[in-house]
Design a protein around this motif. Structure first.
Motif, mmCIF file in Angstrom:
data_model
loop_
_atom_site.group_PDB
_atom_site.id
_atom_site.type_symbol
_atom_site.label_atom_id
_atom_site.label_comp_id
_atom_site.label_asym_id
_atom_site.label_seq_id
_atom_site.Cartn_x
_atom_site.Cartn_y
_atom_site.Cartn_z
ATOM 1 N N PRO A 35 10.261 7.097 2.279
ATOM 2 C CA PRO A 35 9.964 8.159 3.257
ATOM 3 C C PRO A 35 8.470 8.482 3.327
ATOM 4 O O PRO A 35 7.784 8.555 2.308
ATOM 5 C CB PRO A 35 10.748 9.358 2.724
ATOM 6 C CG PRO A 35 11.829 8.760 1.878
ATOM 7 C CD PRO A 35 11.237 7.509 1.287
ATOM 8 N N LYS A 36 7.977 8.619 4.541
ATOM 9 C CA LYS A 36 6.601 9.026 4.849
ATOM 10 C C LYS A 36 5.534 8.022 4.416
ATOM 11 O O LYS A 36 4.356 8.328 4.446
ATOM 12 C CB LYS A 36 6.306 10.404 4.272
ATOM 13 C CG LYS A 36 7.224 11.472 4.830
ATOM 14 C CD LYS A 36 6.870 12.835 4.317
ATOM 15 C CE LYS A 36 7.863 13.840 4.876
ATOM 16 N NZ LYS A 36 7.597 15.182 4.410
ATOM 17 N N ARG A 37 5.920 6.819 4.033
ATOM 18 C CA ARG A 37 4.931 5.805 3.666
ATOM 19 C C ARG A 37 4.195 5.285 4.899
ATOM 20 O O ARG A 37 2.991 5.123 4.896
ATOM 21 C CB ARG A 37 5.615 4.639 2.949
ATOM 22 C CG ARG A 37 4.638 3.554 2.541
ATOM 23 C CD ARG A 37 5.346 2.405 1.799
ATOM 24 N NE ARG A 37 4.455 1.269 1.777
ATOM 25 C CZ ARG A 37 4.414 0.326 2.702
ATOM 26 N NH1 ARG A 37 5.262 0.324 3.707
ATOM 27 N NH2 ARG A 37 3.537 -0.660 2.613
ATOM 28 N N ILE A 38 4.945 5.025 5.985
ATOM 29 C CA ILE A 38 4.350 4.527 7.227
ATOM 30 C C ILE A 38 4.201 5.685 8.196
ATOM 31 O O ILE A 38 5.180 6.382 8.501
ATOM 32 C CB ILE A 38 5.215 3.419 7.855
ATOM 33 C CG1 ILE A 38 5.359 2.235 6.896
ATOM 34 C CG2 ILE A 38 4.620 2.964 9.185
ATOM 35 C CD1 ILE A 38 6.335 1.170 7.363
ATOM 36 N N LYS A 39 2.980 5.901 8.647
ATOM 37 C CA LYS A 39 2.699 6.942 9.632
ATOM 38 C C LYS A 39 2.208 6.268 10.907
ATOM 39 O O LYS A 39 1.239 5.506 10.868
ATOM 40 C CB LYS A 39 1.630 7.915 9.142
ATOM 41 C CG LYS A 39 2.053 8.745 7.934
ATOM 42 C CD LYS A 39 1.337 8.217 6.734
ATOM 43 C CE LYS A 39 1.659 9.067 5.508
ATOM 44 N NZ LYS A 39 1.738 8.259 4.302
ATOM 45 N N VAL A 40 2.879 6.517 12.012
ATOM 46 C CA VAL A 40 2.492 5.933 13.290
ATOM 47 C C VAL A 40 1.749 6.990 14.100
ATOM 48 O O VAL A 40 2.246 8.094 14.281
ATOM 49 C CB VAL A 40 3.726 5.425 14.071
ATOM 50 C CG1 VAL A 40 3.307 4.882 15.436
ATOM 51 C CG2 VAL A 40 4.455 4.355 13.260
ATOM 52 N N PRO A 97 0.816 -1.220 0.000
ATOM 53 C CA PRO A 97 0.000 0.000 0.000
ATOM 54 C C PRO A 97 0.852 1.274 0.000
ATOM 55 O O PRO A 97 1.916 1.332 0.616
ATOM 56 C CB PRO A 97 -0.805 -0.120 1.285
ATOM 57 C CG PRO A 97 -0.882 -1.588 1.537
ATOM 58 C CD PRO A 97 0.437 -2.125 1.081
ATOM 59 N N GLN A 98 0.342 2.298 -0.685
ATOM 60 C CA GLN A 98 1.059 3.566 -0.795
ATOM 61 C C GLN A 98 1.205 4.269 0.550
ATOM 62 O O GLN A 98 2.215 4.911 0.816
ATOM 63 C CB GLN A 98 0.327 4.500 -1.756
ATOM 64 C CG GLN A 98 0.297 4.024 -3.173
ATOM 65 C CD GLN A 98 -0.557 4.931 -4.048
ATOM 66 O OE1 GLN A 98 -0.921 6.033 -3.669
ATOM 67 N NE2 GLN A 98 -0.882 4.453 -5.232
ATOM 68 N N ASN A 99 0.177 4.171 1.381
ATOM 69 C CA ASN A 99 0.161 4.836 2.691
ATOM 70 C C ASN A 99 -0.293 3.842 3.736
ATOM 71 O O ASN A 99 -1.338 3.204 3.583
ATOM 72 C CB ASN A 99 -0.810 6.021 2.672
ATOM 73 C CG ASN A 99 -0.364 7.101 1.731
ATOM 74 O OD1 ASN A 99 0.538 7.855 2.044
ATOM 75 N ND2 ASN A 99 -0.984 7.165 0.553
ATOM 76 N N VAL A 100 0.478 3.720 4.805
ATOM 77 C CA VAL A 100 0.140 2.822 5.895
ATOM 78 C C VAL A 100 0.021 3.652 7.171
ATOM 79 O O VAL A 100 0.957 4.371 7.539
ATOM 80 C CB VAL A 100 1.213 1.726 6.074
ATOM 81 C CG1 VAL A 100 0.888 0.839 7.262
ATOM 82 C CG2 VAL A 100 1.357 0.909 4.797
ATOM 83 N N PHE A 101 -1.133 3.563 7.805
ATOM 84 C CA PHE A 101 -1.360 4.237 9.082
ATOM 85 C C PHE A 101 -1.402 3.172 10.164
ATOM 86 O O PHE A 101 -2.237 2.268 10.118
ATOM 87 C CB PHE A 101 -2.670 5.029 9.070
ATOM 88 C CG PHE A 101 -2.631 6.222 8.164
ATOM 89 C CD1 PHE A 101 -2.238 7.457 8.672
ATOM 90 C CD2 PHE A 101 -2.959 6.120 6.826
ATOM 91 C CE1 PHE A 101 -2.189 8.566 7.841
ATOM 92 C CE2 PHE A 101 -2.912 7.220 5.986
ATOM 93 C CZ PHE A 101 -2.521 8.445 6.492
ATOM 94 N N VAL A 102 -0.482 3.272 11.120
ATOM 95 C CA VAL A 102 -0.397 2.328 12.226
ATOM 96 C C VAL A 102 -0.849 3.069 13.478
ATOM 97 O O VAL A 102 -0.190 4.010 13.926
ATOM 98 C CB VAL A 102 1.043 1.783 12.395
ATOM 99 C CG1 VAL A 102 1.100 0.773 13.529
ATOM 100 C CG2 VAL A 102 1.529 1.160 11.089
#
Length: 144
Positions: free
Chosen positions: A130-135, A61-66
């Motif tokens: 960079p910035k793909r995974i946002k916690v 996935p392009q953007n992952v929010f954890v």
């Protein structure tokens, strides 16, 4: 605005539909997840059975929010693995009605049972994108 396709494995009626949802999740624009533990250094530590969640965290996935509750914050990786094996996994095996030693004792039996949900242990230190995974660390207890 409702202009999205929510992929929810709990709506699947067959194993084939679940597999299809897992595969489609890998190419999603946005993936929402949690983590079993997060260390003070920001490492995400997860133990998974089928690895569909980890596959999306690691690649796809392009953007992952954890989204992680403060109850999952630990000092280091060994503490994270201990927390997962003795808190998260026993609770998950009960939720999933799995027949494992930890579902009975509440403590990890380091089993290789067919019902085990502990097939992969993954420590995510960083992302090469960079910035793909946002916690998002939430100041309350979320999950187990």
């Amino acid at each position: 605005n409702g202009d999205y396709n929510f992929l929810d494995r709990y709506n699947a009626k067959t194993p084939e539909e679940i597999k299809d949802i897992f595969n489609k999740s890998l190419s999603a624009d946005v993936y929402l997840s949690s983590s079993n533990a997060i260390t003070e250094n920001g490492e995400l530590v997860n133990i998974d059975g089928a690895a569909n969640r980890l596959a999306c965290l690691l690649h796809g996935p392009q953007n992952v929010f954890v989204i992680v509750g403060m109850n999952k914050l630990v000092c280091d990786v060994p503490a994270a693995i201990g927390r997962i094996r003795n808190v998260a996994c026993p609770a998950n095996t009960l939720r999933l009605n799995r027949k494992t030693p930890c579902s009975v004792t509440g403590k990890c039996g380091d089993c290789y049972s067919q019902d085990s949900i502990c097939s992969q242990i993954v420590v995510t230190r960083r992302s090469t994108q960079p910035k793909r995974i946002k916690v998002i660390l939430v100041a309350e207890n979320l999950g187990y």
